[in-house]
Design a protein around this motif. Structure first.
Motif, PDB file in Angstrom:
ATOM      1  N   PRO A 269       0.790  -1.233   0.000  1.00 39.79           N
ATOM      2  CA  PRO A 269       0.000   0.000   0.000  1.00 39.79           C
ATOM      3  C   PRO A 269       0.828   1.293   0.000  1.00 39.79           C
ATOM      4  O   PRO A 269       0.471   2.251  -0.688  1.00 39.79           O
ATOM      5  N   PHE A 270       1.928   1.312   0.732  1.00 40.78           N
ATOM      6  CA  PHE A 270       2.776   2.523   0.742  1.00 40.78           C
ATOM      7  C   PHE A 270       3.378   2.730  -0.645  1.00 40.78           C
ATOM      8  O   PHE A 270       3.380   3.825  -1.185  1.00 40.78           O
ATOM      9  N   THR A 271       3.882   1.635  -1.197  1.00 36.60           N
ATOM     10  CA  THR A 271       4.526   1.708  -2.513  1.00 36.60           C
ATOM     11  C   THR A 271       3.528   2.194  -3.562  1.00 36.60           C
ATOM     12  O   THR A 271       3.848   3.058  -4.388  1.00 36.60           O
ATOM     13  N   GLU A 272       2.324   1.640  -3.487  1.00 32.92           N
ATOM     14  CA  GLU A 272       1.301   1.990  -4.476  1.00 32.92           C
ATOM     15  C   GLU A 272       0.958   3.482  -4.401  1.00 32.92           C
ATOM     16  O   GLU A 272       0.856   4.167  -5.408  1.00 32.92           O
ATOM     17  N   LYS A 273       0.823   3.958  -3.167  1.00 33.55           N
ATOM     18  CA  LYS A 273       0.485   5.374  -2.953  1.00 33.55           C
ATOM     19  C   LYS A 273       1.590   6.291  -3.486  1.00 33.55           C
ATOM     20  O   LYS A 273       1.330   7.285  -4.168  1.00 33.55           O
ATOM     21  N   LEU A 274       2.830   5.934  -3.158  1.00 30.60           N
ATOM     22  CA  LEU A 274       3.970   6.756  -3.584  1.00 30.60           C
ATOM     23  C   LEU A 274       4.146   6.697  -5.095  1.00 30.60           C
ATOM     24  O   LEU A 274       4.459   7.702  -5.740  1.00 30.60           O
ATOM     25  N   GLN A 275       3.938   5.529  -5.642  1.00 34.72           N
ATOM     26  CA  GLN A 275       4.063   5.361  -7.087  1.00 34.72           C
ATOM     27  C   GLN A 275       3.025   6.223  -7.822  1.00 34.72           C
ATOM     28  O   GLN A 275       3.349   6.933  -8.772  1.00 34.72           O
ATOM     29  N   ALA A 276       1.780   6.169  -7.335  1.00 34.75           N
ATOM     30  CA  ALA A 276       0.706   6.951  -7.968  1.00 34.75           C
ATOM     31  C   ALA A 276       1.023   8.446  -7.856  1.00 34.75           C
ATOM     32  O   ALA A 276       0.886   9.199  -8.826  1.00 34.75           O
ATOM     33  N   ALA A 277       1.478   8.863  -6.676  1.00 36.55           N
ATOM     34  CA  ALA A 277       1.806  10.277  -6.470  1.00 36.55           C
ATOM     35  C   ALA A 277       2.979  10.690  -7.355  1.00 36.55           C
ATOM     36  O   ALA A 277       3.013  11.801  -7.892  1.00 36.55           O
ATOM     37  N   PHE A 278       3.932   9.774  -7.527  1.00 40.32           N
ATOM     38  CA  PHE A 278       5.087  10.061  -8.383  1.00 40.32           C
ATOM     39  C   PHE A 278       4.640  10.285  -9.827  1.00 40.32           C
ATOM     40  O   PHE A 278       5.022  11.271 -10.467  1.00 40.32           O
ATOM     41  N   PHE A 279       3.792   9.378 -10.332  1.00 37.89           N
ATOM     42  CA  PHE A 279       3.355   9.522 -11.727  1.00 37.89           C
ATOM     43  C   PHE A 279       2.483  10.776 -11.914  1.00 37.89           C
ATOM     44  O   PHE A 279       2.583  11.451 -12.940  1.00 37.89           O
ATOM     45  N   ASP A 280       1.675  11.098 -10.923  1.00 43.24           N
ATOM     46  CA  ASP A 280       0.904  12.351 -10.984  1.00 43.24           C
ATOM     47  C   ASP A 280       1.854  13.538 -11.096  1.00 43.24           C
ATOM     48  O   ASP A 280       1.645  14.456 -11.893  1.00 43.24           O
ATOM     49  N   MET A 281       2.890  13.505 -10.274  1.00 46.79           N
ATOM     50  CA  MET A 281       3.838  14.614 -10.218  1.00 46.79           C
ATOM     51  C   MET A 281       4.554  14.807 -11.555  1.00 46.79           C
ATOM     52  O   MET A 281       4.605  15.913 -12.087  1.00 46.79           O
ATOM     53  N   VAL A 282       5.103  13.720 -12.113  1.00 47.74           N
ATOM     54  CA  VAL A 282       5.885  13.880 -13.349  1.00 47.74           C
ATOM     55  C   VAL A 282       4.991  14.236 -14.538  1.00 47.74           C
ATOM     56  O   VAL A 282       5.456  14.839 -15.508  1.00 47.74           O
ATOM     57  N   HIS A 283       3.714  13.878 -14.445  1.00 51.21           N
ATOM     58  CA  HIS A 283       2.796  14.226 -15.536  1.00 51.21           C
ATOM     59  C   HIS A 283       2.086  15.557 -15.297  1.00 51.21           C
ATOM     60  O   HIS A 283       1.105  15.870 -15.971  1.00 51.21           O
ATOM     61  N   GLY A 284       2.583  16.321 -14.329  1.00 52.41           N
ATOM     62  CA  GLY A 284       2.067  17.674 -14.114  1.00 52.41           C
ATOM     63  C   GLY A 284       0.679  17.739 -13.502  1.00 52.41           C
ATOM     64  O   GLY A 284      -0.026  18.736 -13.655  1.00 52.41           O
ATOM     65  N   LYS A 285       0.300  16.669 -12.775  1.00 52.87           N
ATOM     66  CA  LYS A 285      -1.055  16.651 -12.218  1.00 52.87           C
ATOM     67  C   LYS A 285      -1.110  17.093 -10.768  1.00 52.87           C
ATOM     68  O   LYS A 285      -2.162  17.026 -10.146  1.00 52.87           O
ATOM     69  N   ASN A 286       0.014  17.469 -10.205  1.00 50.74           N
ATOM     70  CA  ASN A 286       0.020  17.934  -8.821  1.00 50.74           C
ATOM     71  C   ASN A 286       0.641  19.331  -8.799  1.00 50.74           C
ATOM     72  O   ASN A 286       1.852  19.498  -9.002  1.00 50.74           O
ATOM     73  N   ALA A 287      -0.212  20.315  -8.538  1.00 49.96           N
ATOM     74  CA  ALA A 287       0.218  21.719  -8.607  1.00 49.96           C
ATOM     75  C   ALA A 287       1.416  22.007  -7.707  1.00 49.96           C
ATOM     76  O   ALA A 287       2.270  22.847  -8.040  1.00 49.96           O
ATOM     77  N   ALA A 288       1.515  21.289  -6.593  1.00 46.13           N
ATOM     78  CA  ALA A 288       2.599  21.557  -5.643  1.00 46.13           C
ATOM     79  C   ALA A 288       3.973  21.240  -6.231  1.00 46.13           C
ATOM     80  O   ALA A 288       4.994  21.727  -5.745  1.00 46.13           O
TER      81      ALA A 288
END
Ligand code: PMP
Length: 296
Positions: A269-288
């Motif tokens: 679960p931790f890995t999955e969460k971090l992985q999803a957040a990572f892909f959001d980040m590199v694809h410009g989906k996280n404003a922060a």
């Protein structure tokens, strides 16, 4: 190549190039991802800073400014009309004198951009990869500086990688010469234990990965506790989850180490969460994290 855009097939070097014989080069692997606002390079500035650090360690005087290199990376991606790609930027001692002192040779710089999908395949990203602790150790700082991303380092990595593949695994994990965990052949390593995200401290000689730094920051933002310390080999076997991070490997779960199943076989679960957040980040989906994207 040395300030010129040239066709792929003409990007050649002389056989007496210093770096070809002695590994006297430093390089970066960088990724560009597709986003809603077009292709964007992930953490370009940080990669250029690490390149400058590697060059400093080896007294390589790169004949271009950071701004020039940054512009050249962008120009190379544009010229290749790539939406998503991997970028290789290398600075190395070129053709001149073949003696062991490289300093009289010209410093050549080349940038290549080409498509690269996933390093361990879609299956690897979902199910995880099988790892083996290597019989080869991570570079000892008394032998070669592990914090420099130098071409010579990758002979060590290649030995470990081939050994792991020949043993039927996907990736190698290096220990230091004193026996604690360092990293993969081309990735940093994290384990999860008792709600903590743990990664080897700098003294274990892992390359100071830009993906690793990004994942640490995401984890903190998600309220996870991040710890950098020495990790014993057997802690790998006792981990609840483990994963690798790298520009090529992105965030790849580890499902097995030395025949011990990690967690629940697939990504935890931790890995999955971090992985999803990572892909959001590199694809410009996280404003922060838009601060880390260079739109081309
Ligand atoms: N360790 C090694 C030995 C590597 O080659 C890489 C890839 N550059 C990494 C770690 C991960 O670093 P980054 O996340 O900056 O790609």
């Amino acid at each position: 190549m040395n300030g010129q855009l040239i066709p792929w097939d003409e990007a050649r070097v002389h056989v007496l190039t210093h770096a070809l014989h002695y590994g006297t080069g430093v390089f970066e692997g960088i990724r560009c991802y597709e986003t809603e606002n077009g292709p964007a390079i992930f953490r370009l500035k940080d990669h250029l800073r690490r390149l400058a650090d590697s060059a400093r360690i080896y007294l390589i005087k790169i004949p271009y400014s950071e701004q020039q290199l940054s512009d050249a990376v962008i120009q190379t991606i544009r010229a290749n009309e790539l939406k998503e790609c991997y970028i290789r930027l290398i600075a190395y001692f070129g053709y001149g004198e073949l003696g062991l002192n490289p300093l009289h040779n010209p410093v050549d710089v080349a940038i290549a951009a080409f498509p690269l999908v996933t390093y361990f395949g879609e299956e690897g990203l979902r199910q995880g990869v099988r790892c083996k602790v290597s019989s080869w150790c991570r570079l000892d700082p008394r032998v070669l500086p592990p914090l420099a991303k130098a071409t010579a380092n990758y002979l060590n990595s290649a030995l470990a990688k081939v050994e792991a593949l020949q043993a039927g695994c996907d990736e190698a994990i290096f220990l230091t010469t004193s026996g604690t965990v360092s990293e993969g052949s081309g990735e940093n390593i994290f384990i999860v234990k008792n709600q903590e995200l743990i990664t080897p401290w700098v003294g274990a000689g892992p390359l100071q990965g830009i993906t690793m730094a990004s994942v640490k920051e995401i984890a903190k933002d998600l309220g996870m506790r991040v710890v950098e310390r020495e990790i014993l080999r057997e802690e790998l076997y006792l981990a609840e989850e483990a994963f690798l991070t790298g520009t090529a490997a992105e965030v790849t779960p580890i499902c097995e180490i030395d025949g011990r199943i990690i967690g629940n076989v697939t990504r935890g679960p931790f890995t999955e969460k971090l992985q999803a957040a990572f892909f959001d980040m590199v694809h410009g989906k996280n404003a922060a994290y838009l601060k880390w994207l260079t739109y081309i």
